[in-house]
Write a protein that holds these residues in place. Structure first.
Motif, PDB file in Angstrom:
ATOM      1  N   LEU A  17      60.942  20.416  19.910  1.00  0.00           N
ATOM      2  CA  LEU A  17      60.542  21.926  19.132  1.00  0.00           C
ATOM      3  C   LEU A  17      60.731  21.878  17.856  1.00  0.00           C
ATOM      4  O   LEU A  17      60.603  23.304  16.492  1.00  0.00           O
ATOM      5  N   ARG A  18      61.412  20.934  17.431  1.00  0.00           N
ATOM      6  CA  ARG A  18      61.303  20.530  16.057  1.00  0.00           C
ATOM      7  C   ARG A  18      62.842  21.766  15.212  1.00  0.00           C
ATOM      8  O   ARG A  18      63.011  22.366  14.073  1.00  0.00           O
ATOM      9  N   VAL A  19      63.910  22.651  16.015  1.00  0.00           N
ATOM     10  CA  VAL A  19      65.379  22.689  16.357  1.00  0.00           C
ATOM     11  C   VAL A  19      66.463  21.700  16.491  1.00  0.00           C
ATOM     12  O   VAL A  19      65.909  21.535  17.451  1.00  0.00           O
ATOM     13  N   ASP A  20      67.568  22.423  15.999  1.00  0.00           N
ATOM     14  CA  ASP A  20      68.586  21.789  15.932  1.00  0.00           C
ATOM     15  C   ASP A  20      69.882  22.652  17.059  1.00  0.00           C
ATOM     16  O   ASP A  20      70.707  22.579  17.172  1.00  0.00           O
ATOM     17  N   HIS A  21      69.631  24.095  16.929  1.00  0.00           N
ATOM     18  CA  HIS A  21      70.037  24.746  17.479  1.00  0.00           C
ATOM     19  C   HIS A  21      69.069  25.814  18.304  1.00  0.00           C
ATOM     20  O   HIS A  21      68.671  25.917  18.055  1.00  0.00           O
ATOM     21  N   VAL A  22      69.859  26.630  19.370  1.00  0.00           N
ATOM     22  CA  VAL A  22      69.451  27.579  20.426  1.00  0.00           C
ATOM     23  C   VAL A  22      68.694  28.783  20.161  1.00  0.00           C
ATOM     24  O   VAL A  22      67.528  29.538  20.273  1.00  0.00           O
ATOM     25  N   HIS A  23      69.340  29.340  18.754  1.00  0.00           N
ATOM     26  CA  HIS A  23      68.547  30.602  18.182  1.00  0.00           C
ATOM     27  C   HIS A  23      69.723  31.474  18.956  1.00  0.00           C
ATOM     28  O   HIS A  23      68.766  32.850  19.001  1.00  0.00           O
ATOM     29  N   ASN A  24      70.268  30.984  19.796  1.00  0.00           N
ATOM     30  CA  ASN A  24      71.277  32.288  20.908  1.00  0.00           C
ATOM     31  C   ASN A  24      72.324  31.838  20.675  1.00  0.00           C
ATOM     32  O   ASN A  24      72.698  30.769  22.240  1.00  0.00           O
ATOM     33  N   HIS A  25      73.668  32.664  20.075  1.00  0.00           N
ATOM     34  CA  HIS A  25      74.742  31.827  20.827  1.00  0.00           C
ATOM     35  C   HIS A  25      75.524  32.440  22.263  1.00  0.00           C
ATOM     36  O   HIS A  25      75.842  30.710  22.565  1.00  0.00           O
ATOM     37  N   TYR A  26      75.249  33.080  23.086  1.00  0.00           N
ATOM     38  CA  TYR A  26      75.749  33.349  24.162  1.00  0.00           C
ATOM     39  C   TYR A  26      74.572  32.493  25.300  1.00  0.00           C
ATOM     40  O   TYR A  26      75.213  30.671  25.812  1.00  0.00           O
ATOM     41  N   LEU A  27      73.389  31.506  24.958  1.00  0.00           N
ATOM     42  CA  LEU A  27      72.815  30.879  25.867  1.00  0.00           C
ATOM     43  C   LEU A  27      73.445  29.425  24.991  1.00  0.00           C
ATOM     44  O   LEU A  27      73.071  28.371  26.451  1.00  0.00           O
ATOM     45  N   GLN A  28      73.878  29.223  23.963  1.00  0.00           N
ATOM     46  CA  GLN A  28      74.101  27.964  23.336  1.00  0.00           C
ATOM     47  C   GLN A  28      75.444  27.362  24.076  1.00  0.00           C
ATOM     48  O   GLN A  28      75.386  26.316  24.772  1.00  0.00           O
ATOM     49  N   LEU A  29      76.007  27.963  24.313  1.00  0.00           N
ATOM     50  CA  LEU A  29      77.577  27.994  24.804  1.00  0.00           C
ATOM     51  C   LEU A  29      77.521  27.701  26.116  1.00  0.00           C
ATOM     52  O   LEU A  29      77.757  27.065  26.875  1.00  0.00           O
ATOM     53  N   ALA A  30      76.173  28.568  26.778  1.00  0.00           N
ATOM     54  CA  ALA A  30      76.156  27.927  28.162  1.00  0.00           C
ATOM     55  C   ALA A  30      75.746  26.462  28.569  1.00  0.00           C
ATOM     56  O   ALA A  30      76.142  25.856  29.469  1.00  0.00           O
ATOM     57  N   ALA A  31      74.578  26.153  27.319  1.00  0.00           N
ATOM     58  CA  ALA A  31      73.952  24.803  27.478  1.00  0.00           C
ATOM     59  C   ALA A  31      74.187  23.772  27.078  1.00  0.00           C
ATOM     60  O   ALA A  31      74.935  22.985  28.075  1.00  0.00           O
TER      61      ALA A  31
END
Length: 385
Positions: A285-299
């Motif tokens: 998807l050509r991104v390096d982060h989730v663009h959602n802080h809470y979902l990124q923490l869970a992942a």
């Protein structure tokens, strides 16, 4: 020896703070804060929340795929979080950190005005095709990312407003200081507008509403009127907002990212997949982060990390409410709490810890508000602007 260190530390603190703001990606700048762990700071015994977070982060790193390489990532996280925490503890005793933010805010705002004057072109990826006819530019300030610059300015805005209100006095010097502070507020707001970062706009509005709240409803009404005027008289603002922002291509793209990330959370619900595995999953998807802080923490760290993070937010809220019940009219602390809340709302659409400065500011504000014990602070009215 300790007295000599204490004598020079305030000056080193100021320049180290400025260095971090100028070079937020350089890990070495954060290392300069760590010797403050050995200083007798107010609230020194309040490191338990930091240790709890870093402890779970270390545990999840050990169980994540490719943990050997992830230990370096955890070490960097510990340095940045520790630097922000001790900076917040020291910031309770000496508020010259506000001057550092004012200096960088002046540089960033001035550079953005220059960029707006020359109307620089922007990469096509920053703007949807439907908006390119009405959006003249997207200013970036000191960095190359307008969204991150916008979030930084949104963090600064309530702090500058609080500093201006605390600097009010009867002498001519205080009045000139208030005037300069108000000019800085106007410059920051204008620079934030020219980033055309919608998430940053929302973060700034939430922060201002939290700052004024029910205490000053007239200012909240003026803010709503200013938003309506901007949307009515600036086609670029109206075009950026659109008739339905939730139906834009940017939001649809974020939903694709969130769906891919959620599948990773389902695969590693307890300890998370780690930073490296998440980046591999998002690479198509050509991104390096989730663009959602809470979902990124869970992942990255598992669902228990969300529970620990929720406890941190609960502790922050309890401390903020306690200060309010004590009747302390500390405007700068109100500004810190408002900036903190605005960034948390921005975390719904951005990964606010994707850059080191976001993590640093989180722990800085957390320590500044939650550390117990009465701080012996230098009043913002005595702080030069």
């Amino acid at each position: 020896m300790q007295r000599r260190v204490l004598a020079y530390w305030p000056r080193l603190f100021f320049f180290t703070f400025v260095l971090i703001l100028l070079q937020p990606q350089e890990l070495l700048a954060y290392l300069f804060f760590l010797p403050a762990f050995f200083l007798p700071l107010s609230g020194r015994g309040q490191y338990r929340p930091l240790y709890l977070w870093l402890g779970w982060s270390f545990f999840s790193t050990l169980w994540a795929p490719g943990s050997a390489s992830l230990l370096r990532t955890w070490g960097a996280e510990g340095i940045i979080a520790g630097a922000g925490y001790v900076a917040g503890l020291f910031g309770r005793e000496d508020r010259r950190w506000l001057v550092a933010l004012q200096v960088i805010g002046l540089l960033t705002g001035g550079l953005i005005l220059v960029q707006a004057a020359v109307a620089p072109s922007f990469p096509p990826g920053w703007v949807a095709p439907a908006e390119r006819g009405v959006l003249p530019f997207r200013a970036t300030g000191l960095w190359s990312n307008p969204n991150r610059t916008g979030l930084f300015l949104a963090y600064l805005l309530p702090l500058f407003l609080a500093g201006a209100e605390e600097a009010k006095g009867k002498t001519r010097r205080r009045r000139s200081g208030v005037f300069l502070a108000m000019v800085l507020i106007g410059l920051t707001a204008t620079a934030l507008l020219f980033t055309y970062a919608r998430t940053a706009w929302v973060a700034a509005l939430v922060a201002l509403f939290l700052y004024w709240g029910p205490r000053e409803p007239a200012n909240c009404r003026r803010l709503v009127a200013a938003i309506l005027l901007l949307a009515g008289f600036m086609p670029s603002v109206a075009g950026r907002i659109g008739t339905n922002p939730l139906a834009s291509g940017t939001v649809a793209y974020r939903f694709l990212i969130w769906q891919e990330t959620w599948s990773l959370v389902q695969k590693y619900p307890v300890t998370g997949a780690g930073h490296h595995e998440l980046r591999l999953a998002l690479r198509p998807l050509r991104v390096d982060h989730v663009h959602n802080h809470y979902l990124q923490l869970a992942a990255e760290k598992g669902i228990p990390a969300l529970l620990v993070f929720g406890w941190l937010l609960w502790r922050f809220r309890q401390s903020a409410c306690r200060l309010g019940k004590e009747g302390r009219d500390d405007r700068l602390l109100w500004g810190v709490r408002a900036a903190f809340g605005g960034q948390l709302v921005a975390g719904l659409a951005e990964s606010i810890w994707a850059v080191p400065l976001g993590s640093f500011f989180f722990w800085f504000a957390f320590a500044l508000v939650t550390a117990e014990g009465k701080p012996a602070v230098t009043s913002a009215a005595e702080t030069p602007v």
